[in-house]
Enzyme design. Structure first.
Site, mmCIF file in Angstrom:
data_model
loop_
_atom_site.group_PDB
_atom_site.id
_atom_site.type_symbol
_atom_site.label_atom_id
_atom_site.label_comp_id
_atom_site.label_asym_id
_atom_site.label_seq_id
_atom_site.Cartn_x
_atom_site.Cartn_y
_atom_site.Cartn_z
ATOM 1 N N ARG A 171 0.855 -1.193 0.000
ATOM 2 C CA ARG A 171 0.000 0.000 0.000
ATOM 3 C C ARG A 171 0.885 1.235 0.000
ATOM 4 O O ARG A 171 2.038 1.194 0.430
ATOM 5 C CB ARG A 171 -0.928 0.012 1.216
ATOM 6 C CG ARG A 171 -0.231 0.143 2.549
ATOM 7 C CD ARG A 171 -1.188 0.002 3.717
ATOM 8 N NE ARG A 171 -0.521 0.262 4.986
ATOM 9 C CZ ARG A 171 -0.474 1.452 5.576
ATOM 10 N NH1 ARG A 171 -1.068 2.489 5.018
ATOM 11 N NH2 ARG A 171 0.151 1.613 6.730
ATOM 12 N N ARG A 175 -3.007 10.563 2.465
ATOM 13 C CA ARG A 175 -3.719 11.253 3.546
ATOM 14 C C ARG A 175 -4.407 12.491 2.974
ATOM 15 O O ARG A 175 -3.760 13.337 2.364
ATOM 16 C CB ARG A 175 -2.747 11.671 4.645
ATOM 17 C CG ARG A 175 -2.092 10.499 5.345
ATOM 18 C CD ARG A 175 -1.252 10.995 6.494
ATOM 19 N NE ARG A 175 -0.424 9.936 7.057
ATOM 20 C CZ ARG A 175 0.541 10.154 7.933
ATOM 21 N NH1 ARG A 175 0.792 11.397 8.347
ATOM 22 N NH2 ARG A 175 1.258 9.151 8.401
ATOM 23 N N ARG A 260 20.502 -5.552 1.254
ATOM 24 C CA ARG A 260 20.823 -4.269 0.636
ATOM 25 C C ARG A 260 21.735 -3.508 1.595
ATOM 26 O O ARG A 260 21.631 -3.635 2.819
ATOM 27 C CB ARG A 260 19.567 -3.438 0.370
ATOM 28 C CG ARG A 260 18.663 -3.997 -0.703
ATOM 29 C CD ARG A 260 19.278 -3.922 -2.076
ATOM 30 N NE ARG A 260 19.408 -2.538 -2.542
ATOM 31 C CZ ARG A 260 20.059 -2.172 -3.643
ATOM 32 N NH1 ARG A 260 20.679 -3.093 -4.366
ATOM 33 N NH2 ARG A 260 20.120 -0.913 -4.006
ATOM 34 N N ARG A 292 18.748 10.537 -0.291
ATOM 35 C CA ARG A 292 18.363 11.641 0.583
ATOM 36 C C ARG A 292 19.590 12.318 1.164
ATOM 37 O O ARG A 292 20.685 11.750 1.185
ATOM 38 C CB ARG A 292 17.455 11.159 1.711
ATOM 39 C CG ARG A 292 18.032 10.082 2.621
ATOM 40 C CD ARG A 292 17.008 9.653 3.655
ATOM 41 N NE ARG A 292 17.482 8.593 4.525
ATOM 42 C CZ ARG A 292 16.829 8.114 5.568
ATOM 43 N NH1 ARG A 292 15.652 8.619 5.882
ATOM 44 N NH2 ARG A 292 17.317 7.147 6.317
ATOM 45 N N GLU A 312 23.046 9.839 1.428
ATOM 46 C CA GLU A 312 22.834 8.408 1.612
ATOM 47 C C GLU A 312 22.675 7.728 0.256
ATOM 48 O O GLU A 312 21.763 8.057 -0.513
ATOM 49 C CB GLU A 312 21.585 8.190 2.468
ATOM 50 C CG GLU A 312 21.389 6.780 2.963
ATOM 51 C CD GLU A 312 20.260 6.698 3.979
ATOM 52 O OE1 GLU A 312 19.307 5.950 3.712
ATOM 53 O OE2 GLU A 312 20.334 7.391 5.025
ATOM 54 N N TYR A 360 12.807 -6.833 8.529
ATOM 55 C CA TYR A 360 12.898 -5.395 8.756
ATOM 56 C C TYR A 360 12.069 -5.033 9.988
ATOM 57 O O TYR A 360 10.894 -5.368 10.082
ATOM 58 C CB TYR A 360 12.391 -4.609 7.545
ATOM 59 C CG TYR A 360 12.501 -3.118 7.750
ATOM 60 C CD1 TYR A 360 13.671 -2.448 7.404
ATOM 61 C CD2 TYR A 360 11.467 -2.393 8.325
ATOM 62 C CE1 TYR A 360 13.797 -1.089 7.625
ATOM 63 C CE2 TYR A 360 11.583 -1.037 8.547
ATOM 64 C CZ TYR A 360 12.746 -0.385 8.198
ATOM 65 O OH TYR A 360 12.872 0.966 8.423
ATOM 66 N N ASP A 362 11.207 -1.734 12.812
ATOM 67 C CA ASP A 362 11.408 -0.408 13.377
ATOM 68 C C ASP A 362 11.998 -0.571 14.775
ATOM 69 O O ASP A 362 11.941 -1.650 15.370
ATOM 70 C CB ASP A 362 10.080 0.363 13.450
ATOM 71 C CG ASP A 362 9.614 0.837 12.083
ATOM 72 O OD1 ASP A 362 10.477 1.131 11.229
ATOM 73 O OD2 ASP A 362 8.385 0.912 11.864
#
Length: 378
Positions: A171, A175, A260, A292, A312, A360, A362
């Site tokens: 997805r 917003r 990666r 970025r 980066e 992965y 957080d």
């Protein structure tokens, strides 16, 4: 000396696990192959600015218990992540919200924005997305995809979006409010003084050795049907908490998992007190090699006369480089399952973190899984 645990890796998972076991009276030794603690959240002071050496890390969670837990070790500021995306000479707010849509199309109301996006999606006629490009187009339409998704994604993965599987993007949140807060989580911030201080507080009173790899430090031997872990000094360890590369622990015996990597190019800009006006600016054009630029002082609302920026660059992982992200596709997930079955034959082994679990996470989820592992052990 007999230890209960040898913790391999002084990142968040290893440090939280070591901290809690130490509190419970267990004897723990922590080692890390890097010359410092804190893993990828390591921060160091440069020109009085806390620099995130391995990329921007903004702590965010909706779990009040996790928020209260980390606040034992550091005071957090009220930083809110509101990155900017730059496409050519155009600037857009992230995540995709009404400010983004107004800048892109001049629309004012949510109804106008929804109509514009729906019209673009309908015109494409995509019913069964065959690749990442078609998946993204079917979610956000052509303009958002071309300007803000395509180039950035191709740089991240080093491949055309047409060559990437559709399931990578499940997805793309849209917003329809004028809200630039990237995260929906209730709690968000940066530890005042940097993450390294927070991890130092977690590891207080615990033996830590840096610049030491597991294979060089310890040996495993099968004695009377069980594995005994010892180091060169003759110390023994009942269990190993391993947060390094899962396939490397097993000497790649079943094959290599894919990762990666990232390359960081950091500059001190003396006499420049504000380079880009925001902590994070994404560069979405494919032709620009970095994804970025991070301006670190903005994470702590710095007023120093100089500034520090980091570009980066995403890269394919190669042996000898730092692995940052697992590549969770069907091939790697199948290989992961085989390694996990092999790990079950090692009752002394606890796997944790992004690399040890090949997933992965957080930061709040890493801490949560470490605390859950502690509960299982106790």
């Amino acid at each position: 000396m007999k230890y209960d645990y040898l913790v391999v890796g002084a990142g968040l998972f290893g440090s939280v696990f070591a901290c809690e076991m130490n509190r419970c009276g267990r004897r723990v030794l922590v080692i890390d192959k890097r010359e410092h603690i804190a893993g990828n959240v390591y921060t160091e002071s440069v020109q009085g600015i806390q620099v995130h050496r391995y990329g921007a890390h903004i702590f965010h969670t909706s779990d009040e218990k996790i928020w209260n837990y980390v606040n034992q070790f550091a005071a957090f500021n009220h930083y809110v992540n509101s990155p900017i995306a730059r496409y050519q000479e155009e600037l857009y707010n992230l995540p995709f919200n009404m400010n983004t849509f107004n800048r892109m199309w001049g629309v004012i109301t949510p109804a106008e924005a929804k109509e514009k996006i729906a019209g673009q999606i309908a015109g494409l006629g995509i019913t069964e997305p065959r690749n990442l490009e078609e998946q993204a187009l079917s979610l956000v339409g052509t303009d958002v995809y071309e300007k803000l998704v395509k180039g950035y994604t191709e740089k991240q993965w080093g491949r055309s979006c047409k060559e990437l599987p559709a399931f990578i993007i499940k997805r793309l949140p849209l917003r329809f409010t004028y809200d630039n807060n990237y995260f929906n989580d209730r709690y968000q911030g940066i530890p005042i003084g940097g993450y390294t201080i927070m991890v130092e507080n977690m590891l207080k009173g615990i033996e830590v050795k840096t610049g030491v790899s597991y294979k060089a430090f310890a040996t495993e031997q099968s004695i009377d049907g069980r594995i005994v872990v010892t180091d060169h000094a003759g110390n023994t360890y009942d269990k190993v908490v391993y947060t390094g590369m899962l396939d490397e622990y097993f000497d790649f015996c079943l094959g290599r998992l894919e990762y990666r990597s990232l390359r960081f190019e950091t500059q001190v800009l003396e006499g420049c007190d504000n380079y880009q006006g925001n902590a994070v600016v994404n560069y979405t054009q494919r032709e620009i090699p970095y994804t970025r630029i991070i301006e670190h002082k903005h994470f702590e609302f710095g007023t120093q006369p100089d500034t520090v920026i980091t570009r980066e660059y995403p890269a394919l992982w190669q042996e000898g480089e730092e692995p940052y992200y697992p590549v969770n596709n069907e091939t790697n997930d199948a290989l992961l399952g085989r390694y996990q079955e092999l790990a079950k034959t090692r009752p002394h082994l606890i796997l944790g973190g992004r690399l040890g679990q090949y997933k992965y996470y957080d930061m709040d989820k890493v801490i949560g899984t470490a605390l859950e592992e502690v509960r299982k052990e106790l």
